[in-house]
Write a protein that holds these residues in place. Structure first.
Motif, PDB file in Angstrom:
ATOM      1  N   THR A  59       0.846  -1.197   0.000  1.00  0.00           N
ATOM      2  CA  THR A  59       0.000   0.000   0.000  1.00  0.00           C
ATOM      3  C   THR A  59       0.879   1.245   0.000  1.00  0.00           C
ATOM      4  O   THR A  59       2.017   1.224   0.477  1.00  0.00           O
ATOM      5  N   ASP A  60       0.350   2.332  -0.523  1.00  0.00           N
ATOM      6  CA  ASP A  60       1.107   3.583  -0.586  1.00  0.00           C
ATOM      7  C   ASP A  60       1.268   4.196   0.801  1.00  0.00           C
ATOM      8  O   ASP A  60       0.289   4.360   1.543  1.00  0.00           O
ATOM      9  N   ALA A  61       2.496   4.539   1.142  1.00  0.00           N
ATOM     10  CA  ALA A  61       2.774   5.205   2.417  1.00  0.00           C
ATOM     11  C   ALA A  61       3.655   6.416   2.143  1.00  0.00           C
ATOM     12  O   ALA A  61       4.771   6.270   1.640  1.00  0.00           O
ATOM     13  N   PRO A  62       3.179   7.606   2.463  1.00  0.00           N
ATOM     14  CA  PRO A  62       4.021   8.793   2.283  1.00  0.00           C
ATOM     15  C   PRO A  62       5.285   8.697   3.130  1.00  0.00           C
ATOM     16  O   PRO A  62       5.307   8.044   4.176  1.00  0.00           O
ATOM     17  N   ASN A  63       6.327   9.347   2.678  1.00  0.00           N
ATOM     18  CA  ASN A  63       7.583   9.395   3.418  1.00  0.00           C
ATOM     19  C   ASN A  63       7.327   9.872   4.844  1.00  0.00           C
ATOM     20  O   ASN A  63       6.636  10.865   5.064  1.00  0.00           O
ATOM     21  N   VAL A  64       7.880   9.174   5.833  1.00  0.00           N
ATOM     22  CA  VAL A  64       7.618   9.524   7.227  1.00  0.00           C
ATOM     23  C   VAL A  64       8.148  10.909   7.591  1.00  0.00           C
ATOM     24  O   VAL A  64       7.731  11.483   8.599  1.00  0.00           O
ATOM     25  N   ASP A  65       9.070  11.436   6.791  1.00  0.00           N
ATOM     26  CA  ASP A  65       9.636  12.764   7.071  1.00  0.00           C
ATOM     27  C   ASP A  65       9.020  13.862   6.202  1.00  0.00           C
ATOM     28  O   ASP A  65       9.463  15.012   6.277  1.00  0.00           O
ATOM     29  N   ILE A  66       8.019  13.525   5.398  1.00  0.00           N
ATOM     30  CA  ILE A  66       7.571  14.469   4.370  1.00  0.00           C
ATOM     31  C   ILE A  66       7.069  15.787   4.949  1.00  0.00           C
ATOM     32  O   ILE A  66       7.344  16.857   4.408  1.00  0.00           O
ATOM     33  N   ASP A  67       6.335  15.746   6.067  1.00  0.00           N
ATOM     34  CA  ASP A  67       5.828  16.990   6.635  1.00  0.00           C
ATOM     35  C   ASP A  67       6.968  17.898   7.079  1.00  0.00           C
ATOM     36  O   ASP A  67       6.932  19.111   6.870  1.00  0.00           O
ATOM     37  N   LYS A  68       7.993  17.310   7.681  1.00  0.00           N
ATOM     38  CA  LYS A  68       9.136  18.112   8.119  1.00  0.00           C
ATOM     39  C   LYS A  68       9.919  18.655   6.930  1.00  0.00           C
ATOM     40  O   LYS A  68      10.435  19.772   6.971  1.00  0.00           O
ATOM     41  N   ILE A  69       9.997  17.860   5.870  1.00  0.00           N
ATOM     42  CA  ILE A  69      10.740  18.297   4.687  1.00  0.00           C
ATOM     43  C   ILE A  69      10.080  19.508   4.045  1.00  0.00           C
ATOM     44  O   ILE A  69      10.740  20.513   3.745  1.00  0.00           O
ATOM     45  N   ILE A  70       8.767  19.424   3.848  1.00  0.00           N
ATOM     46  CA  ILE A  70       8.089  20.504   3.115  1.00  0.00           C
ATOM     47  C   ILE A  70       7.848  21.742   3.974  1.00  0.00           C
ATOM     48  O   ILE A  70       7.589  22.823   3.444  1.00  0.00           O
ATOM     49  N   THR A  71       7.945  21.602   5.301  1.00  0.00           N
ATOM     50  CA  THR A  71       7.774  22.771   6.166  1.00  0.00           C
ATOM     51  C   THR A  71       9.105  23.303   6.682  1.00  0.00           C
ATOM     52  O   THR A  71       9.130  24.241   7.488  1.00  0.00           O
ATOM     53  N   GLY A  72      10.204  22.713   6.215  1.00  0.00           N
ATOM     54  CA  GLY A  72      11.514  23.240   6.563  1.00  0.00           C
ATOM     55  C   GLY A  72      11.981  22.948   7.970  1.00  0.00           C
ATOM     56  O   GLY A  72      12.839  23.648   8.505  1.00  0.00           O
ATOM     57  N   LYS A  73      11.430  21.915   8.585  1.00  0.00           N
ATOM     58  CA  LYS A  73      11.881  21.548   9.929  1.00  0.00           C
ATOM     59  C   LYS A  73      13.298  20.964   9.841  1.00  0.00           C
ATOM     60  O   LYS A  73      13.674  20.358   8.846  1.00  0.00           O
ATOM     61  N   PRO A  74      14.095  21.121  10.885  1.00  0.00           N
ATOM     62  CA  PRO A  74      15.477  20.617  10.835  1.00  0.00           C
ATOM     63  C   PRO A  74      15.539  19.098  10.740  1.00  0.00           C
ATOM     64  O   PRO A  74      15.003  18.393  11.583  1.00  0.00           O
ATOM     65  N   LEU A  75      16.181  18.619   9.690  1.00  0.00           N
ATOM     66  CA  LEU A  75      16.342  17.189   9.439  1.00  0.00           C
ATOM     67  C   LEU A  75      17.734  16.872   8.921  1.00  0.00           C
ATOM     68  O   LEU A  75      18.270  15.799   9.181  1.00  0.00           O
ATOM     69  N   PHE A  76      18.284  17.786   8.145  1.00  0.00           N
ATOM     70  CA  PHE A  76      19.520  17.541   7.414  1.00  0.00           C
ATOM     71  C   PHE A  76      20.739  18.030   8.202  1.00  0.00           C
ATOM     72  O   PHE A  76      20.620  18.793   9.155  1.00  0.00           O
ATOM     73  N   GLY A  77      21.894  17.595   7.765  1.00  0.00           N
ATOM     74  CA  GLY A  77      23.110  17.982   8.441  1.00  0.00           C
ATOM     75  C   GLY A  77      23.308  19.484   8.506  1.00  0.00           C
ATOM     76  O   GLY A  77      23.755  20.017   9.526  1.00  0.00           O
ATOM     77  N   LEU A  78      22.966  20.179   7.432  1.00  0.00           N
ATOM     78  CA  LEU A  78      23.139  21.636   7.413  1.00  0.00           C
ATOM     79  C   LEU A  78      22.219  22.333   8.407  1.00  0.00           C
ATOM     80  O   LEU A  78      22.435  23.491   8.763  1.00  0.00           O
ATOM     81  N   ASP A  79      21.172  21.627   8.858  1.00  0.00           N
ATOM     82  CA  ASP A  79      20.239  22.218   9.821  1.00  0.00           C
ATOM     83  C   ASP A  79      20.760  22.167  11.252  1.00  0.00           C
ATOM     84  O   ASP A  79      20.256  22.874  12.124  1.00  0.00           O
ATOM     85  N   TYR A  80      21.738  21.317  11.511  1.00  0.00           N
ATOM     86  CA  TYR A  80      22.139  21.045  12.888  1.00  0.00           C
ATOM     87  C   TYR A  80      22.913  22.224  13.490  1.00  0.00           C
ATOM     88  O   TYR A  80      23.868  22.720  12.897  1.00  0.00           O
ATOM     89  N   LYS A  81      22.500  22.629  14.706  1.00  0.00           N
ATOM     90  CA  LYS A  81      23.171  23.725  15.411  1.00  0.00           C
ATOM     91  C   LYS A  81      23.168  23.445  16.907  1.00  0.00           C
ATOM     92  O   LYS A  81      22.231  22.848  17.430  1.00  0.00           O
TER      93      LYS A  81
END
Length: 742
Positions: free
Chosen positions: A198-220
């Motif tokens: 069955t189709d399952a959206p990426n578990v991180d998709i909401d954070k990705i499209i709203t710019g929440k910190p996820l990536f290495g460049l986001d870490y502070k």
């Protein structure tokens, strides 16, 4: 499906589960879930959790957190692998929470992202673990009710007995966690799957499209400073001297230091891949309050570089690889029959040479990593495909125990093999150790393209003999920089289909660092071989599809255990691609090209549609058919298929990186050509439905894409392409005034 026997205690269950994960190159994620209709809070951090095992936390209200140990580089394992466990646990997917785990070598082994092997190798171990966890929860509920476990059923995280009484997983998790691990569990029959398929959206998709910190460049973190590194401008150069007076006076600059001594020591000792990715030169590092200030100050440093006489040649010329193809210093990877005899008796011989350039990885997120080194621990955070290797190497470099390393993984903005080589982790660790402050190392785009590991430049020569209308011999020779890292694949098609078959390799040594690039060793080989088969069909005056199908017929029933592909599955994707693409039935003006290829355990066939616009051929559509076994997450699968096809088309058409005196001639996108939005073709994807275990999908659709396009361009222009990128040869792109028949 068959019952699986397990004989181990609970601690062994946890330990064996993690070994199955890491040792099999998968991101091991375990799950359980909630009561029906229970809505876990958005913020689950405040709940009172109970550890069910090393991977699962279940709150008393049934909310579940699952730690995903493997790196997520966009291939979707953080979504698809939890689905495997959730299926066998019989939980509601909507109630499952996933969090990225840290590097944990005690509970996980080989936390790695690479090779398109995660789902394939995790298929049974992950499901078996989910089924075992479910049975333990059932056993706990049965004991609470005083009934036999066989009287209990589960559905979406709720256990029901024969009287209709129910208990949620959260209500029995404490009891289940101390029970004996069951020795036998039964996995679901695929026809009973509720989540898998069955189709399952990426578990991180909401954070990705709203710019929440996820990536290495986001870490502070508080008190963090930034570092940028001045590296040699060309391979084969070492630092002689530098003047940093102007840079030190610039705003935001805190310090300028020199690093490289520790890396050079390890390179001399032959430890790890230090020589490959670190080089032998010292480097100059700017420490500043912001990334921008560090980058600008780096540009103000005046450095002189000299040749390193101890290094290999840095220059690369076409005739060097051609010389290897003509030479005799080859390693034979497979030899069937007698090719020399077959060629001497041939009615016709077809021989072609195919060439590809170096390619950078061009991850959207440039290399970056964080480090803070104290007497108590080595704290590392960032995007890396090989966290365990990075941690071990850093500990060795600093003379510390690897247990001192605490490494946290962030989501990656692309990997494609570049982040397998953790040179940026070693650099930031050396910097942090020198300045004794928390520091983030950030590459500029120019750093990324000039201080990378590249897809090696390669030349293939393919020669075939034709006798009495049959292909009687096939000789494939490869000449590559550094052996194309892994060498050719000698047991892929057409191995086994041609009686006299030989594969040889040779390599040219260079200081230009090469490494894995998406779909290693097949990303260009597929273009060469599938272009050759089209031309072979023309030479033999036979249908190109029939030629491939007939050769595959000869492999059926083979007892050669070296053959890795399935002739039946390959024939099937070919036939479906012919049908779905409307092969040979397109209106005038549509020119089609075909390719089929097996790699990363999956079978793929693609058809490219090319039309002429303003006198030039334009790739309008790619029809792609994939047999990767059971599809765990169709939505994620389609994303992988489309991404691989577009990547394959783009690099075949435009990707080109050249060197002069060891210096990359493209340092940013003003000179390095990538496919543009308006050039992306429509990708029509078709997944073969079957009950076979899943295989790779992150890479297999890239290799045949370039071949399908090249064969379509031949149909449109009448010209054969034997070199990539195709756009480098505008004279071959010219369409005849009188269009050819598609």
């Amino acid at each position: 499906m068959s019952t699986s026997s397990i004989t181990f205690n609970r601690r062994a269950f946890i330990r064996t589960s993690s070994l199955a994960s890491g040792g099999l190159l998968i991101g091991f994620n375990l799950f359980t879930a909630c009561k029906p209709k229970a809505q876990p809070p958005v913020d689950i951090s405040q709940l009172n959790f109970n550890d069910f095992n090393a991977f699962i936390k279940i709150a008393d209200n049934g909310a579940v957190t699952i730690f995903s140990p493997n790196p997520e580089i966009g291939q979707g394992v953080k979504t698809a692998m939890p689905m495997l466990i959730a299926e066998e646990l019989d939980v509601a997917w909507k109630n499952v929470y996933v969090q990225q785990g840290i590097l944990d070598t005690e509970n996980y082994s080989r936390q790695l992202a690479g090779g398109s092997q995660s789902i394939r190798l995790g298929w049974e171990p992950l499901r078996q673990t989910g089924a075992t966890a479910r049975q333990m929860l059932v056993n706990a509920a049965a004991a609470k009710w005083g009934v036999d476990p066989s009287e209990c059923t589960t559905s979406e995280g709720v256990i029901t007995n024969s009287k209709g009484e129910t208990l949620g997983y959260g209500e029995v998790v404490r009891e289940a966690a101390v029970l004996k691990v069951p020795e036998n569990v039964t996995l679901k029959d695929p026809k009973h799957f509720k989540i898998i398929g069955t189709d399952a959206p990426n578990v991180d998709i909401d954070k990705i499209i709203t710019g929440k910190p996820l990536f290495g460049l986001d870490y502070k973190v508080e008190g963090m400073v930034y570092a940028c590194v001045l590296r040699p401008p060309a391979f084969g150069k070492i630092l002689n001297s530098y003047d940093d007076a102007k840079a030190k006076a610039m705003p935001g600059v805190l310090d300028i230091i020199r690093i490289g001594e520790k890396a050079k020591e390890l390179a001399k000792e032959g430890v790890g891949n230090w020589t490959v990715v670190m080089g032998k030169s010292d480097k100059v590092v700017v420490i500043a309050k912001t990334t921008w200030e560090a980058m600008k100050a780096k540009e103000a440093i005046s450095a002189t570089w000299v040749d390193d006489s101890a290094m290999e040649s840095t220059e690369f010329q076409d005739n060097q690889l051609l010389g290897l193809l003509d030479g005799k210093e080859f390693k034979t990877l497979r030899k069937d029959g007698d090719i020399d005899k077959a060629f001497s008796q041939a009615d016709k011989i077809l021989e072609r040479t195919y060439e590809s350039p170096f390619l950078p990885h061009n991850c959207m997120e440039p290399m970056n990593f964080f480090a803070n080194i104290t007497d108590e621990k080595i704290h590392l955070v960032g995007p890396v495909q090989t966290p365990e290797y990075a941690a071990t190497a850093v500990a060795g470099m600093l003379g510390r125990d690897v247990k001192d390393v605490h490494l946290e993984m962030t989501r990656m903005g692309g990997g494609f093999g570049r982040r397998l080589y953790a040179d940026f982790v070693y650099e930031v660790a050396e910097i942090a150790n020198a300045i004794k402050k928390p520091v983030k190392l950030v590459f500029s785009r120019e750093d990324d393209m000039t201080a990378g590991t590249y897809r090696p430049a390669i030349k293939y020569r393919i020669k075939a003999a034709i006798k009495d209308g049959q292909v009687t011999a096939y000789h494939l020779k490869e000449a590559a920089i550094d052996e194309n890292m892994y060498g050719l694949i000698p047991n892929f098609f057409p191995a086994g289909a041609i009686e006299n078959y030989q594969v040889d390799v040779a390599n040219y040594k260079s200081n230009i660092t090469t490494g894995a690039w998406r779909a290693p060793y097949t990303n260009f080989l597929a273009f060469a071989e599938q272009s050759f088969f089209d031309e072979l069909a023309e030479t033999m005056e036979v249908d190109r599809i029939k030629l491939r199908l007939d050769l595959l017929d000869k492999v059926k029933g083979t007892v050669d255990e070296r053959i890795e592909y399935s002739p039946e599955r390959m024939q099937n994707v070919i036939k479906v691609a012919v049908d779905k693409s409307g092969w040979g039935k397109k209106p005038e003006g549509v020119f089609q090209g075909f390719a089929a290829y097996y790699c990363h355990n999956s079978h793929v066939a693609e058809v490219a549609d090319v039309e002429v616009e303003h006198g030039l051929p334009v790739v309008k559509k790619i029809t792609c058919v994939v047999d990767c076994g059971i599809v765990v997450n169709p939505l994620g699968a389609i994303n992988q298929i489309e991404g691989g096809v577009i990547d394959g088309v783009g690099h075949a058409m435009y990707g080109d990186l050249s060197f002069m005196d060891g210096k990359p001639q493209s340092q940013n996108y003003d000179k390095y050509r990538l496919i543009r939005m308006g050039e992306i073709p429509v990708v029509e994807s078709h997944l073969i439905q079957n009950d076979l275990a899943p295989t790779g999908l992150g890479e297999p659709t890239l290799p045949p894409a370039g071949a399908a396009v090249a064969n379509a361009l031949k149909a449109a222009t009448g010209n054969r392409f034997t070199q990539q990128p195709f756009s480098k040869f505008p004279e071959l792109m010219k369409v005849p005034t009188k269009p050819l028949i598609g």
